[in-house]
Design an enzyme around this catalytic site. Structure first.
Site, mmCIF file in Angstrom:
data_model
loop_
_atom_site.group_PDB
_atom_site.id
_atom_site.type_symbol
_atom_site.label_atom_id
_atom_site.label_comp_id
_atom_site.label_asym_id
_atom_site.label_seq_id
_atom_site.Cartn_x
_atom_site.Cartn_y
_atom_site.Cartn_z
ATOM 1 N N ASP A 119 -19.615 -10.684 5.918
ATOM 2 C CA ASP A 119 -19.807 -9.066 5.657
ATOM 3 C C ASP A 119 -21.454 -9.005 5.983
ATOM 4 O OD1 ASP A 119 -21.119 -10.865 3.689
ATOM 5 O OD2 ASP A 119 -20.569 -9.465 1.862
ATOM 6 N N SER A 120 -22.387 -9.933 6.521
ATOM 7 C CA SER A 120 -23.456 -9.958 7.079
ATOM 8 C C SER A 120 -23.223 -8.741 8.306
ATOM 9 C CB SER A 120 -24.006 -10.975 7.720
ATOM 10 O OG SER A 120 -23.162 -11.829 8.491
ATOM 11 N N ASP A 139 -14.557 -12.823 5.873
ATOM 12 C CA ASP A 139 -15.439 -12.678 4.317
ATOM 13 C C ASP A 139 -15.249 -11.525 3.719
ATOM 14 O OD1 ASP A 139 -17.520 -13.698 3.023
ATOM 15 O OD2 ASP A 139 -19.109 -12.789 4.336
ATOM 16 N N LYS A 181 -13.162 -16.170 2.700
ATOM 17 C CA LYS A 181 -14.381 -16.764 2.003
ATOM 18 C C LYS A 181 -14.936 -15.560 0.862
ATOM 19 C CE LYS A 181 -18.641 -16.750 3.848
ATOM 20 N NZ LYS A 181 -19.359 -16.140 2.782
ATOM 21 N N GLU A 234 -25.399 -22.288 0.771
ATOM 22 C CA GLU A 234 -26.369 -21.486 1.553
ATOM 23 C C GLU A 234 -27.882 -21.755 0.865
ATOM 24 O OE1 GLU A 234 -25.511 -17.447 2.303
ATOM 25 O OE2 GLU A 234 -27.337 -16.863 3.298
ATOM 26 N N GLU A 287 -17.754 -15.389 -2.263
ATOM 27 C CA GLU A 287 -19.059 -15.715 -3.177
ATOM 28 C C GLU A 287 -18.583 -16.149 -4.596
ATOM 29 O OE1 GLU A 287 -22.281 -12.997 -2.236
ATOM 30 O OE2 GLU A 287 -21.836 -13.325 0.055
HETATM 31 O O1 KIV Z 1 -21.630 -12.629 5.716
HETATM 32 C C1 KIV Z 1 -22.052 -13.761 5.973
HETATM 33 O O2 KIV Z 1 -22.472 -13.948 7.217
HETATM 34 C C2 KIV Z 1 -22.216 -14.934 5.127
HETATM 35 C C3 KIV Z 1 -23.201 -16.083 5.643
HETATM 36 C C4 KIV Z 1 -24.688 -15.407 5.161
HETATM 37 C C5 KIV Z 1 -22.890 -17.260 5.051
HETATM 38 O O3 KIV Z 1 -21.823 -14.869 4.400
#
Ligand code: KIV
Length: 282
Positions: free
Chosen positions: A46-47, A85, A115, A184, A117
């Site tokens: 989600d980056s 994500d 994934k 992280e 968090e």
């Molecule tokens: O969104 C992402 O790229 C991530 C990384 C910062 C681990 O979750």
């Protein structure tokens, strides 16, 4: 072309001490370059909100944004393990929401796993997703979706009290049924302890050596200019290359150097025939 890896390969790699290489990608060309380079896994993080969509945090990213970018990445890297994500608020409200949204990643975007968090506080979400037959990875330490609570994008586990909480989070993620864990921005001493303690693969971004490394493509390629975390190594400066190319193009258009005869399509009949036809319009 290398055979696509499975969860069995990732377990074996952990056992045999073979490093997993992992980068983020958000689009077709980058995914295709990653596959051609033999990268083991791609995270459609989600980056993407910050690296590609220009938001100042990851929180505005929607499920639809993620699905659309995951689909493009899957088209670019059909033989690479892809991690979808889960964006902010796609799993925070309930186990049911978490399963439904994880299911969308698998059904619509054909990713290999999702994934999310958090540790102890998302254990029931991880369990619900795993119970639905979906591979799920945990993510602890600096968790960008809750960076407000953490006081910003700050390293975690640097004192004993906080490191103890992280270890509890790691154990909760494994216990809940995650097949892997990402850590992280945590000191290497703490990551190493977690890596040895857990049976599942433990990957690192800014957390020192582990069973594999993740890096954000926008950071390592020098595409993302807002800030560069301490743990990033820049392997290229694509921003500089791109800006210089744009400047040169603009200059050549303005001074008439581009396009030249090489960059046009040539007529297939004598010019006189065209001139006769042009006259018809005068
Ligand atoms: O969104 C992402 O790229 C991530 C990384 C910062 C681990 O979750």
């Amino acid at each position: 072309m290398a055979k696509k890896k499975t969860v069995v390969d990732f377990m074996r790699m952990k056992k045999e001490g073979e490093q997993v290489t992992w980068i983020t990608a958000y689009d077709y060309p980058t995914a295709s370059f990653a596959e051609q380079a033999g990268i083991d896994m791609i995270l459609v993080g989600d980056s993407l909100g910050m690296v590609v969509l220009g938001y100042s945090s990851t929180n505005p990213v929607t499920m639809d944004d993620c699905i659309s970018h995951c689909k493009a990445v899957r088209r670019g890297a059909p033989n690479t393990w892809i991690v979808g994500d889960m964006p902010f608020m796609s799993y925070q409200i309930s186990d049911e929401d978490a399963v439904a949204n994880a299911g969308r990643f698998i059904k619509e975007a054909e990713v290999d796993c999702v994934k999310l968090e958090g540790g102890v506080r998302v254990a029931s979400r991880i369990k619900a997703i795993a119970d639905a037959g979906i591979l799920v990875m945990g993510h602890i330490g600096l968790t960008p979706q809750s960076s407000g609570q953490l006081g910003g994008f700050k390293a975690q586990g640097r004192d004993v009290k906080n490191a103890r909480l992280l270890i509890k989070d790691a154990l909760a993620v494994q216990e809940a049924g995650a097949y892997a864990l990402l850590v992280e921005a945590v000191p290497p001493e703490v990551t190493k302890f977690i890596q040895k303690k857990l049976d599942i693969p433990v990957y690192s971004i800014g957390a020192g050596p582990a069973d594999g490394q993740l890096i954000i493509c926008g950071d390592m390629l020098g595409l993302f200019q807002a800030f560069t975390p301490k743990f990033v190594k820049k392997y290229a400066n694509i921003a500089e290359i791109t800006i210089n190319a744009f400047k040169q193009y603009a200059e050549e258009v303005r001074n008439g150097e581009f396009p030249t005869d090489q960059h046009v399509y040539h007529i297939l009949e004598p010019i006189e025939e065209f001139e006769k036809m042009f006259k018809e319009f005068e």
